[in-house]
Design a protein around this motif. Sequence first.
Motif, PDB file in Angstrom:
ATOM      1  N   LYS A 219       0.839  -1.162  -0.015  1.00  0.00           N
ATOM      2  CA  LYS A 219      -0.097   0.191   0.049  1.00  0.00           C
ATOM      3  C   LYS A 219       0.903   1.085  -0.075  1.00  0.00           C
ATOM      4  O   LYS A 219       1.771   1.189   0.659  1.00  0.00           O
ATOM      5  N   LEU A 220       0.438   1.948  -0.870  1.00  0.00           N
ATOM      6  CA  LEU A 220       1.285   3.390  -1.048  1.00  0.00           C
ATOM      7  C   LEU A 220       0.834   4.660  -0.142  1.00  0.00           C
ATOM      8  O   LEU A 220      -0.553   4.879  -0.324  1.00  0.00           O
ATOM      9  N   TYR A 221       1.482   4.989   0.589  1.00  0.00           N
ATOM     10  CA  TYR A 221       0.978   6.248   1.278  1.00  0.00           C
ATOM     11  C   TYR A 221       1.523   7.577   0.888  1.00  0.00           C
ATOM     12  O   TYR A 221       2.867   7.683   0.694  1.00  0.00           O
ATOM     13  N   VAL A 222       0.706   8.573   0.775  1.00  0.00           N
ATOM     14  CA  VAL A 222       1.158   9.782   0.069  1.00  0.00           C
ATOM     15  C   VAL A 222       0.563  10.909   1.035  1.00  0.00           C
ATOM     16  O   VAL A 222      -0.477  11.146   1.371  1.00  0.00           O
ATOM     17  N   ASP A 223       1.504  11.944   1.467  1.00  0.00           N
ATOM     18  CA  ASP A 223       1.423  13.132   1.802  1.00  0.00           C
ATOM     19  C   ASP A 223       1.873  13.997   1.020  1.00  0.00           C
ATOM     20  O   ASP A 223       2.782  14.164   0.845  1.00  0.00           O
ATOM     21  N   LEU A 224       0.935  15.223   0.740  1.00  0.00           N
ATOM     22  CA  LEU A 224       1.138  16.202  -0.233  1.00  0.00           C
ATOM     23  C   LEU A 224       1.723  17.425   0.596  1.00  0.00           C
ATOM     24  O   LEU A 224       1.558  17.585   1.890  1.00  0.00           O
ATOM     25  N   LYS A 225       2.516  18.135  -0.331  1.00  0.00           N
ATOM     26  CA  LYS A 225       3.033  19.385   0.464  1.00  0.00           C
ATOM     27  C   LYS A 225       1.962  20.210   0.657  1.00  0.00           C
ATOM     28  O   LYS A 225       1.986  21.153   1.577  1.00  0.00           O
ATOM     29  N   GLU A 226       0.848  20.407  -0.075  1.00  0.00           N
ATOM     30  CA  GLU A 226      -0.252  21.302   0.087  1.00  0.00           C
ATOM     31  C   GLU A 226      -1.663  20.413   0.474  1.00  0.00           C
ATOM     32  O   GLU A 226      -2.346  19.928  -0.527  1.00  0.00           O
ATOM     33  N   ASP A 227      -1.787  20.024   1.723  1.00  0.00           N
ATOM     34  CA  ASP A 227      -2.876  18.996   1.924  1.00  0.00           C
ATOM     35  C   ASP A 227      -4.412  19.999   1.987  1.00  0.00           C
ATOM     36  O   ASP A 227      -4.225  20.979   2.407  1.00  0.00           O
ATOM     37  N   ILE A 235      -4.964  22.025  19.434  1.00  0.00           N
ATOM     38  CA  ILE A 235      -4.903  21.774  20.996  1.00  0.00           C
ATOM     39  C   ILE A 235      -4.649  22.796  21.784  1.00  0.00           C
ATOM     40  O   ILE A 235      -4.650  22.635  22.983  1.00  0.00           O
ATOM     41  N   THR A 236      -4.172  24.063  21.088  1.00  0.00           N
ATOM     42  CA  THR A 236      -3.794  25.195  21.889  1.00  0.00           C
ATOM     43  C   THR A 236      -4.912  26.161  22.011  1.00  0.00           C
ATOM     44  O   THR A 236      -6.060  25.955  21.554  1.00  0.00           O
ATOM     45  N   ASP A 237      -4.594  27.130  22.761  1.00  0.00           N
ATOM     46  CA  ASP A 237      -6.042  28.284  22.856  1.00  0.00           C
ATOM     47  C   ASP A 237      -5.807  29.303  21.836  1.00  0.00           C
ATOM     48  O   ASP A 237      -6.842  30.216  21.738  1.00  0.00           O
ATOM     49  N   LYS A 238      -4.771  29.203  20.890  1.00  0.00           N
ATOM     50  CA  LYS A 238      -4.737  30.456  20.039  1.00  0.00           C
ATOM     51  C   LYS A 238      -5.654  30.097  18.732  1.00  0.00           C
ATOM     52  O   LYS A 238      -6.130  29.040  18.509  1.00  0.00           O
ATOM     53  N   VAL A 239      -6.168  31.127  18.425  1.00  0.00           N
ATOM     54  CA  VAL A 239      -7.216  31.086  16.871  1.00  0.00           C
ATOM     55  C   VAL A 239      -6.189  31.230  15.853  1.00  0.00           C
ATOM     56  O   VAL A 239      -5.588  32.221  15.466  1.00  0.00           O
ATOM     57  N   PRO A 240      -6.318  30.060  15.040  1.00  0.00           N
ATOM     58  CA  PRO A 240      -5.206  30.282  13.886  1.00  0.00           C
ATOM     59  C   PRO A 240      -5.941  31.091  12.712  1.00  0.00           C
ATOM     60  O   PRO A 240      -7.244  31.112  12.637  1.00  0.00           O
ATOM     61  N   ASP A 241      -5.127  31.816  12.075  1.00  0.00           N
ATOM     62  CA  ASP A 241      -5.396  32.660  11.024  1.00  0.00           C
ATOM     63  C   ASP A 241      -6.031  31.801   9.685  1.00  0.00           C
ATOM     64  O   ASP A 241      -6.987  32.286   8.942  1.00  0.00           O
ATOM     65  N   LYS A 242      -5.353  30.600   9.668  1.00  0.00           N
ATOM     66  CA  LYS A 242      -5.572  29.870   8.462  1.00  0.00           C
ATOM     67  C   LYS A 242      -5.324  28.476   8.791  1.00  0.00           C
ATOM     68  O   LYS A 242      -4.604  28.119   9.726  1.00  0.00           O
ATOM     69  N   ILE A 243      -5.778  27.459   8.005  1.00  0.00           N
ATOM     70  CA  ILE A 243      -5.360  25.953   8.263  1.00  0.00           C
ATOM     71  C   ILE A 243      -4.203  25.757   7.869  1.00  0.00           C
ATOM     72  O   ILE A 243      -3.757  26.113   6.746  1.00  0.00           O
ATOM     73  N   PRO A 244      -3.224  25.351   9.039  1.00  0.00           N
ATOM     74  CA  PRO A 244      -1.885  25.055   8.371  1.00  0.00           C
ATOM     75  C   PRO A 244      -1.863  23.880   7.648  1.00  0.00           C
ATOM     76  O   PRO A 244      -2.461  22.936   7.461  1.00  0.00           O
ATOM     77  N   GLN A 245      -0.711  24.079   6.649  1.00  0.00           N
ATOM     78  CA  GLN A 245      -0.343  23.098   5.576  1.00  0.00           C
ATOM     79  C   GLN A 245       0.262  22.051   5.959  1.00  0.00           C
ATOM     80  O   GLN A 245       1.546  22.459   6.516  1.00  0.00           O
TER      81      GLN A 245
END
Length: 245
Positions: A219-227, A235-245
């Motif tokens: 089985k081939l597992y692939v993780d893209l640079k831009e998911d 899990i932190t209390d910070k509000v992210p500006d955008k979803i991290p890639q």
Amino acid sequence: MNPFLEIVIRAVGAFIAVILITRLVGKSQIGQLTVTDFVNGIVIGSIAAALAIDIRSPASFYFLALAVFSGLTLFLEWSTMKSRPVRKILEDEPTVVVHNGKILETKMRNMRYHLDDLMMQLRSKGVFNIADVEFAVLEPNGEMSVQLKSQKRPVTPADLQLPTRYEGMPSELIVDGTVIEQNLIQNNLDEEWLYRELEKQGVRSSEEVMYASLDSEGKLYVDLKEDAIEHYTDITDKVPDKIPQ
């Protein structure tokens, strides 16, 4: 010579010398650092730092000192491999600090090892109750090895007499967009097969891939640079500006 340029040259020389020393010493000392190794590392680092900034003394003096310490380090490594008594003297021996749920205070006192250290290392192994411990052994490098009592250990397929399949280790095929051709060859595959499999997952180029690996079942597992992550759990209390890639 300009003193700033001399410092740069000496710093580069010190850096290269330290890299060579660490490569010569090998992974065993770095991965299993004993007290002797730790002190020796500090001394070598101090000599390298002095080599970089002490322009009043000839650089040859410090290179000689580094060579001597490197030679002594390699000699000690060879001695510990050849002689068990020497290994015991230089690297010490494992010490049992918990036996059948009982703390061995005398052993701990002889090592100047206190209860807070013991509890911290047990918690790092996922053990919060000393009564659950059959043996706790303090290794020469300061790590703690813990054996739980038989009734407190997680059940394994072997305990239940269940058959299991061989899992093996995944083989890296793409790392940061670069195809690892050697691993393809080891798996009797080629880049044409890899690109076909990537195309099945909607990937047009290996440069889009951060990481790809092949498990023992093929089985081939692939993780893209831009998911394309629709929902991100932070899990932190910070509000992210955008979803991290």
